[in-house]
Design a protein around this motif. Structure first.
Motif, short mmCIF file in Angstrom:
data_model
loop_
_atom_site.label_atom_id
_atom_site.label_comp_id
_atom_site.label_asym_id
_atom_site.label_seq_id
_atom_site.Cartn_x
_atom_site.Cartn_y
_atom_site.Cartn_z
N LEU A 33 0.83 -1.21 0.00
CA LEU A 33 0.00 0.00 0.00
C LEU A 33 0.87 1.25 0.00
O LEU A 33 0.55 2.23 -0.70
N VAL A 34 1.96 1.23 0.74
CA VAL A 34 2.88 2.38 0.77
C VAL A 34 3.59 2.53 -0.57
O VAL A 34 3.78 3.65 -1.07
N PHE A 35 3.97 1.41 -1.17
CA PHE A 35 4.73 1.44 -2.42
C PHE A 35 3.86 1.73 -3.63
O PHE A 35 4.36 2.24 -4.65
N PHE A 36 2.56 1.46 -3.56
CA PHE A 36 1.68 1.54 -4.72
C PHE A 36 1.66 2.93 -5.38
O PHE A 36 1.82 3.02 -6.61
N PRO A 37 1.47 4.04 -4.63
CA PRO A 37 1.47 5.36 -5.30
C PRO A 37 2.79 5.66 -6.00
O PRO A 37 2.81 6.25 -7.08
N PHE A 38 3.89 5.24 -5.37
CA PHE A 38 5.20 5.43 -5.98
C PHE A 38 5.31 4.65 -7.28
O PHE A 38 5.82 5.15 -8.29
N LEU A 39 4.82 3.42 -7.31
CA LEU A 39 4.88 2.58 -8.50
C LEU A 39 4.08 3.19 -9.64
O LEU A 39 4.55 3.25 -10.79
N VAL A 40 2.87 3.66 -9.35
CA VAL A 40 2.03 4.28 -10.38
C VAL A 40 2.70 5.53 -10.93
O VAL A 40 2.74 5.76 -12.15
N SER A 41 3.26 6.36 -10.03
CA SER A 41 3.93 7.59 -10.46
C SER A 41 5.13 7.29 -11.35
O SER A 41 5.34 7.94 -12.37
N ILE A 42 5.90 6.30 -10.95
CA ILE A 42 7.09 5.93 -11.74
C ILE A 42 6.69 5.43 -13.11
O ILE A 42 7.32 5.76 -14.13
N PHE A 43 5.62 4.63 -13.18
CA PHE A 43 5.18 4.10 -14.47
C PHE A 43 4.72 5.22 -15.40
O PHE A 43 5.10 5.26 -16.58
N VAL A 44 3.90 6.14 -14.87
CA VAL A 44 3.42 7.26 -15.68
C VAL A 44 4.60 8.12 -16.14
O VAL A 44 4.67 8.54 -17.31
N LEU A 45 5.55 8.36 -15.24
CA LEU A 45 6.72 9.17 -15.59
C LEU A 45 7.57 8.48 -16.66
O LEU A 45 8.03 9.12 -17.60
N THR A 46 7.75 7.17 -16.52
CA THR A 46 8.55 6.41 -17.49
C THR A 46 7.95 6.49 -18.89
O THR A 46 8.64 6.78 -19.87
#
Length: 314
Positions: free
Chosen positions: A26-39
């Motif tokens: 749950l903590v990592f999920f927003p970071f993962l989504v942000s990284i994917f969109v940025l990539t």
């Protein structure tokens, strides 16, 4: 078939994910989504700039456009499944879906290794032999190098994917990873995989060790040439560029080498997942920044594109 074991080829797998606890995910999920969109955004922008701006239609940027495409596909092959699993609460992946992840991942990982080596050779010729650059590196050469990276990666992936999927898998078929990766899948096999692992090691030498040595040698020669430059500003700029490039190469190759060139008995799930984060999630995000967005030609092309979209025509 022994009791409690499942040897069928068509059964689903379960991906245990990056973290064992729901709270950590749950903590990592927003970071993962942000990284994917940025990539995806960074790499799509890079491809658009290269194909729109005449200043970027050079061998170096043509190779970079293929690198960006590989990064988009690689991230899209893994991260959306992670996001979907988190949202749905299901970690199941079909046998065909797992095979597709392995197939695409090996194409892109192998192809990117060869492409990074080609890019380092391009920079070596440009800096160490500038007068011969137009003859040695042109659009046809760049297309040949990029096409070769894709083709060799495809051939390598076809062989390894077919081999891995033909192994019998036992027990609950739970892959202790966040995507279907060969070393993690081999742990589930009830067959002797030692011969195949030797083949993986040979592929590792071809796709990892040899390109890494080529890149290191190229940048070593580049740094030697840079240190002989009379202009301190030119030395500083070239040294900064090479240093950043080598950081990205190290972040990509070293975890990849450590994962694919070790015997299965030396692998641990936590270590393999941490290493995979670097070459599947982190590096695709950093590549456009390190290789492109610090370049004045790219920044000028970006300003031109943004100006044409947002500034009124006179």
């Amino acid at each position: 078939m022994q009791g409690g074991e499942n040897h069928s080829l068509g059964s689903d797998f379960t991906l245990l994910g990056l973290f064992s606890s729901r709270q950590a995910s749950l903590v990592f999920f927003p970071f993962l989504v942000s990284i994917f969109v940025l990539t995806v955004t960074e790499n799509v922008l890079m491809i658009s700039l290269i194909h729109r701006d005449p200043r970027l239609r050079t061998p170096m940027y043509l190779l970079l456009s293929h690198l960006s495409l590989m990064d988009i596909l690689h991230s899209s092959n893994i991260v959306p499944k992670m996001i979907a699993d988190f949202l749905s609460g299901s970690r199941t992946i079909s046998f065909a879906g797992c095979g597709l992840q392995v197939f695409l991942s090996l194409i892109l990982l192998g192809g990117e290794c060869l492409l990074l080596a080609a890019m380092s050779c391009d920079r070596y010729v440009a800096i160490c032999h500038p007068l011969r650059y137009p003859m040695l590196m042109n659009e046809k050469t760049a297309v040949f190098l990029a096409g070769g990276a894709w083709l060799v990666g495809l051939l390598n992936s076809t062989v390894h994917t077919a081999s891995v999927l033909l192994f019998p898998f036992c027990g609950p078929r739970a892959i202790d990873h966040f995507f279907c990766e060969v070393p993690a899948m081999l742990k589930l096999s009830c067959a002797d995989t030692s011969r195949y692992e030797r083949g993986v090691f040979v592929s590792g030498v071809i796709f990892l060790f040899v390109p890494f040595c080529m890149i290191s040698a190229s940048y070593g020669r580049i740094l030697h040439t840079v240190l002989q430059m009379r202009s301190s500003e030119a030395r500083k700029k070239a040294f900064s560029t090479c240093s950043f490039h080598m950081v990205v190469v190290g972040m990509y190759y070293r975890p990849f080498i450590f994962t694919y060139m070790r015997p299965r008995s030396y692998h641990s799930p936590g270590q393999d997942k941490l290493l995979a984060v670097f070459y599947t999630i982190v590096t695709p995000t950093l590549n456009p920044v390190i290789y492109s967005f610090r370049n004045k030609d790219v920044l000028a092309a970006m300003k031109t594109m943004l100006g044409s979209h947002f500034l009124p025509e006179k």
